[in-house]
Write an enzyme that holds these catalytic residues in place. Structure first.
Site, PDB file in Angstrom:
ATOM      1  CB  THR A  14     -16.859  -0.168  -8.766  1.00 21.39           C
ATOM      2  OG1 THR A  14     -18.045   0.557  -8.478  1.00 21.39           O
ATOM      3  CG2 THR A  14     -16.165   0.490  -9.957  1.00 21.39           C
ATOM      4  CG  ASN A  71     -18.189  -2.705   0.014  1.00 21.20           C
ATOM      5  OD1 ASN A  71     -17.371  -3.524   0.386  1.00 21.20           O
ATOM      6  ND2 ASN A  71     -18.865  -2.869  -1.103  1.00 21.20           N
ATOM      7  CG  ASP A  93      -2.065   0.965   1.098  1.00 25.17           C
ATOM      8  OD1 ASP A  93      -3.231   0.515   1.131  1.00 25.17           O
ATOM      9  OD2 ASP A  93      -1.818   2.198   0.968  1.00 25.17           O
ATOM     10  CE  LYS A 140     -14.879   6.990  -1.104  1.00 29.03           C
ATOM     11  NZ  LYS A 140     -14.490   5.609  -1.220  1.00 29.03           N
ATOM     12  N   PRO A 185     -21.561  16.821 -10.046  1.00 22.61           N
ATOM     13  CG  PRO A 185     -19.744  18.087 -10.766  1.00 22.61           C
ATOM     14  CD  PRO A 185     -20.308  17.410  -9.562  1.00 22.61           C
ATOM     15  CE1 TYR A 244     -13.136   4.339  -8.148  1.00 23.23           C
ATOM     16  CE2 TYR A 244     -15.512   4.416  -8.500  1.00 23.23           C
ATOM     17  CZ  TYR A 244     -14.396   3.772  -8.003  1.00 23.23           C
ATOM     18  OH  TYR A 244     -14.530   2.565  -7.365  1.00 23.23           O
ATOM     19  CB  SER A 245     -17.193   4.999 -13.188  1.00 26.02           C
ATOM     20  OG  SER A 245     -17.609   6.129 -13.921  1.00 26.02           O
TER      21      SER A 245
HETATM   22  P1  NAD Z   1      -9.989   3.322  -0.138  1.00 21.72           P
HETATM   23  O1  NAD Z   1      -9.855   4.628  -0.840  1.00 21.72           O
HETATM   24  O2  NAD Z   1     -10.539   3.288   1.239  1.00 21.72           O
HETATM   25  O3  NAD Z   1      -8.553   2.601  -0.085  1.00 21.72           O
HETATM   26  C1  NAD Z   1      -7.688   2.591  -1.166  1.00 21.72           C
HETATM   27  C2  NAD Z   1      -6.329   2.098  -0.677  1.00 21.72           C
HETATM   28  O4  NAD Z   1      -5.451   2.021  -1.813  1.00 21.72           O
HETATM   29  C3  NAD Z   1      -5.654   3.043   0.332  1.00 21.72           C
HETATM   30  O5  NAD Z   1      -5.096   2.297   1.388  1.00 21.72           O
HETATM   31  C4  NAD Z   1      -4.564   3.714  -0.469  1.00 21.72           C
HETATM   32  O6  NAD Z   1      -3.438   4.098   0.298  1.00 21.72           O
HETATM   33  C5  NAD Z   1      -4.216   2.625  -1.470  1.00 21.72           C
HETATM   34  N1  NAD Z   1      -3.620   3.162  -2.696  1.00 21.72           N
HETATM   35  C6  NAD Z   1      -4.046   4.203  -3.448  1.00 21.72           C
HETATM   36  N2  NAD Z   1      -3.213   4.399  -4.484  1.00 21.72           N
HETATM   37  C7  NAD Z   1      -2.248   3.457  -4.385  1.00 21.72           C
HETATM   38  C8  NAD Z   1      -1.110   3.137  -5.175  1.00 21.72           C
HETATM   39  N3  NAD Z   1      -0.795   3.851  -6.267  1.00 21.72           N
HETATM   40  N4  NAD Z   1      -0.348   2.084  -4.815  1.00 21.72           N
HETATM   41  C9  NAD Z   1      -0.652   1.360  -3.705  1.00 21.72           C
HETATM   42  N5  NAD Z   1      -1.688   1.635  -2.911  1.00 21.72           N
HETATM   43  C10 NAD Z   1      -2.489   2.676  -3.254  1.00 21.72           C
HETATM   44  O7  NAD Z   1     -10.821   2.407  -1.126  1.00 21.72           O
HETATM   45  P2  NAD Z   1     -11.932   1.303  -0.795  1.00 21.72           P
HETATM   46  O8  NAD Z   1     -13.239   1.959  -0.607  1.00 21.72           O
HETATM   47  O9  NAD Z   1     -11.411   0.381   0.238  1.00 21.72           O
HETATM   48  O10 NAD Z   1     -11.984   0.540  -2.208  1.00 21.72           O
HETATM   49  C11 NAD Z   1     -11.082  -0.530  -2.478  1.00 21.72           C
HETATM   50  C12 NAD Z   1     -11.328  -1.032  -3.882  1.00 21.72           C
HETATM   51  O11 NAD Z   1     -12.670  -1.477  -4.012  1.00 21.72           O
HETATM   52  C13 NAD Z   1     -11.140   0.033  -4.964  1.00 21.72           C
HETATM   53  O12 NAD Z   1     -10.515  -0.562  -6.071  1.00 21.72           O
HETATM   54  C14 NAD Z   1     -12.552   0.475  -5.307  1.00 21.72           C
HETATM   55  O13 NAD Z   1     -12.618   0.903  -6.654  1.00 21.72           O
HETATM   56  C15 NAD Z   1     -13.319  -0.812  -5.094  1.00 21.72           C
HETATM   57  N6  NAD Z   1     -14.722  -0.680  -4.687  1.00 21.72           N
HETATM   58  C16 NAD Z   1     -15.072   0.100  -3.624  1.00 21.72           C
HETATM   59  C17 NAD Z   1     -16.409   0.152  -3.220  1.00 21.72           C
HETATM   60  C18 NAD Z   1     -16.840   0.970  -2.035  1.00 21.72           C
HETATM   61  O14 NAD Z   1     -18.048   1.057  -1.773  1.00 21.72           O
HETATM   62  N7  NAD Z   1     -15.936   1.568  -1.255  1.00 21.72           N
HETATM   63  C19 NAD Z   1     -17.371  -0.592  -3.902  1.00 21.72           C
HETATM   64  C20 NAD Z   1     -16.975  -1.365  -5.012  1.00 21.72           C
HETATM   65  C21 NAD Z   1     -15.647  -1.413  -5.376  1.00 21.72           C
HETATM   66  O1  DAU Z   2     -20.959   1.744  -6.156  1.00 18.75           O
HETATM   67  C1  DAU Z   2     -19.667   1.468  -5.748  1.00 18.75           C
HETATM   68  C2  DAU Z   2     -18.930   2.760  -5.463  1.00 18.75           C
HETATM   69  O2  DAU Z   2     -19.464   3.279  -4.258  1.00 18.75           O
HETATM   70  C3  DAU Z   2     -17.417   2.563  -5.352  1.00 18.75           C
HETATM   71  O3  DAU Z   2     -16.919   2.153  -6.595  1.00 18.75           O
HETATM   72  C4  DAU Z   2     -16.741   3.864  -4.925  1.00 18.75           C
HETATM   73  O4  DAU Z   2     -15.357   3.649  -4.711  1.00 18.75           O
HETATM   74  C5  DAU Z   2     -17.367   4.328  -3.629  1.00 18.75           C
HETATM   75  O5  DAU Z   2     -16.811   5.559  -3.216  1.00 18.75           O
HETATM   76  C6  DAU Z   2     -18.885   4.478  -3.789  1.00 18.75           C
HETATM   77  O6  DAU Z   2     -19.199   5.555  -4.718  1.00 18.75           O
HETATM   78  P1  DAU Z   2     -20.402   6.566  -4.456  1.00 18.75           P
HETATM   79  O7  DAU Z   2     -20.147   7.796  -5.225  1.00 18.75           O
HETATM   80  O8  DAU Z   2     -21.700   5.890  -4.621  1.00 18.75           O
HETATM   81  O9  DAU Z   2     -20.192   6.784  -2.859  1.00 18.75           O
HETATM   82  P2  DAU Z   2     -20.231   8.118  -1.946  1.00 18.75           P
HETATM   83  O10 DAU Z   2     -20.165   7.652  -0.533  1.00 18.75           O
HETATM   84  O11 DAU Z   2     -19.258   9.134  -2.403  1.00 18.75           O
HETATM   85  O12 DAU Z   2     -21.684   8.671  -2.242  1.00 18.75           O
HETATM   86  C7  DAU Z   2     -22.828   7.868  -2.018  1.00 18.75           C
HETATM   87  C8  DAU Z   2     -24.048   8.690  -2.423  1.00 18.75           C
HETATM   88  O13 DAU Z   2     -24.195   9.779  -1.500  1.00 18.75           O
HETATM   89  C9  DAU Z   2     -23.928   9.331  -3.797  1.00 18.75           C
HETATM   90  O14 DAU Z   2     -25.207   9.344  -4.414  1.00 18.75           O
HETATM   91  C10 DAU Z   2     -23.492  10.766  -3.507  1.00 18.75           C
HETATM   92  C11 DAU Z   2     -24.139  11.045  -2.158  1.00 18.75           C
HETATM   93  N1  DAU Z   2     -23.398  11.983  -1.277  1.00 18.75           N
HETATM   94  C12 DAU Z   2     -22.076  11.737  -1.046  1.00 18.75           C
HETATM   95  C13 DAU Z   2     -21.344  12.573  -0.235  1.00 18.75           C
HETATM   96  C14 DAU Z   2     -19.870  12.330   0.009  1.00 18.75           C
HETATM   97  C15 DAU Z   2     -24.064  13.044  -0.683  1.00 18.75           C
HETATM   98  O15 DAU Z   2     -25.265  13.253  -0.880  1.00 18.75           O
HETATM   99  N2  DAU Z   2     -23.330  13.865   0.138  1.00 18.75           N
HETATM  100  C16 DAU Z   2     -22.001  13.705   0.367  1.00 18.75           C
HETATM  101  O16 DAU Z   2     -21.393  14.529   1.105  1.00 18.75           O
END
Ligand code: NAD
Ligand code: DAU
Length: 339
Positions: free
Chosen positions: A125, A183, A33, A192, A277, A153-154
């Protein structure tokens, strides 16, 4: 077996490391990491005490560092969680998303080619499918839904998926991909939606809901996601994509109100702010394939998961207070100051 977990100091990767150490006492786990703003060694504090765990600080896009690690450790399985993961940050600074998410994935694939691998698993994702309309609750993302991305991102995650599938076909690498919905759970970085709302409500601060709060997400407890990845990387078919989701659709406003109820805080904290956006309207996963082939089902109902999550943030204040005391404060001002 030796499992290399990239991005394991983040939210899902950290939970996954604990899942592996607890459920596979015969395996060793190495975490690579870069410790970006989202990586936190405090998340791995307990794992650090386990002799079957090793942490390595390094960037997945740094070819030499990755190749040196593969040469030294010869992992059997690589699970790639490392990514820039926050959609809002990708709107303000897309470049690092392409570098880490696409080029970093390519470097890992090249290392697998050079040193050999039993399985490379890409954590992807549901956002690669774009979004669904609110007035068609009968529609769900399947593995055949065309890729149709909205944010930098996507787009970067979809590109990485294509790179992984191309390496599988061209170089016959044994890969798998999971595409999961949103998640929530312990160690979720407080930028988030769910942890942001919990930590701000606990301090009686305003809760910034984008637009009208009607966007829908399909929430999955992080432990259920970890169990799905574990199954796919060990038993899933090579070259396959598996969708992972919980049929737990909630509008953002419903989620925020549930959190306020759990905390006993007033709904007057809710503040509607300018929309994101390109904001995706609805995500909803059809998890039939992973259920049919591997028997996976989500175990945690949303009401139970959100209660446990709120409790975790109450019991682990120092974890998130350390984060909020750092550079994240400047980030909050930048993103929400003018909203
Ligand atoms: P997060 O942002 O909490 O963690 C990302 C981790 O990756 C961090 O520890 C960061 O230090 C590390 N990282 C970033 N750039 C790096 C690099 N260049 N080299 C090595 N390490 C690096 O993310 P998360 O929410 O735990 O998501 C993990 C994975 O799951 C991601 O690939 C994300 O796209 C995917 N995902 C997340 C969700 C969600 O709801 N959070 C849902 C579906 C898929
Ligand atoms: O669906 C999977 C994705 O879920 C992952 O691939 C991403 O890594 C993860 O960050 C998450 O993306 P979202 O954009 O859905 O998550 P976020 O928590 O940023 O936002 C969830 C919803 O809440 C989205 O509709 C935007 C809204 N939101 C978010 C924030 C941060 C708000 O209304 N207010 C806020 O301040």
């Amino acid at each position: 077996m030796k499992i290399l977990v990239t991005g394991g100091a983040g939210f899902i990767g950290g939970n996954f490391i604990y899942h592996e150490l607890a459920n596979h006492p015969e395996d060793q786990v190495i975490c690579l990491d870069a410790l970006t703003y989202a990586g936190n060694l405090e998340t791995l504090a307990q794992a650090m005490e386990n002799p079957r765990f090793r942490f390595v600080k390094g960037d997945i896009a740094d070819r030499k560092a990755v190749f040196d690690l593969f040469e030294a450790e010869k992992p059997d399985i690589v699970v790639n969680f490392a990514a820039e993961s926050h959609v809002d940050r990708s709107v303000t600074d897309p470049e690092v998303f392409l570098r880490t998410n696409v080029l970093g994935t390519q470097v890992l694939m090249d290392a697998c080619r050079k040193f050999g691998i039993g399985r490379y698993h890409q954590v992807s994702t549901d956002e690669v499918y774009g979004d669904l309309p609110l007035d068609r609750p009968d529609l769900f993302f399947t593995e055949e839904t065309p890729l149709h991305t909205s944010s930098p991102y996507s787009a970067s995650k979809a590109s990485a998926d294509l790179v992984v599938l191309a390496y599988a076909r061209t170089f016959r690498l044994p890969v798998s991909i999971t595409r999961c919905s949103n998640n929530y759970g312990p160690y979720h970085f407080p930028e988030k939606l769910i942890p942001l709302m919990i930590t701000r409500a606990l301090k009686d601060q305003s809760l910034p809901v984008y637009g009208k709060g009607e966007n829908v997400r399909d929430w999955l407890y992080v432990e259920d996601h970890c169990a799905a990845i574990d199954l796919v990387m060990r038993r899933g078919r090579e070259g396959e994509v598996y969708n992972v989701g919980g049929h737990n659709e909630r509008s953002n406003l419903q989620v925020v109100k549930t959190i306020l109820k759990e905390l006993g805080k007033p709904e007057s904290l809710i503040t509607f702010v300018t929309d994101r956006p390109g904001h995706d309207m609805r995500y909803a996963i059809d998890p039939a394939k992973i259920h049919r082939e591997l028997g996976w089902l989500p175990r945690t109902p949303f009401e139970e998961g959100i209660r446990d999550t709120v409790k975790w943030y109450l019991d682990n204040r120092s974890w998130w207070e350390h984060i909020l005391a750092g550079e994240y404060q400047a980030y909050y001002e930048k993103m929400y100051g003018g909203r």
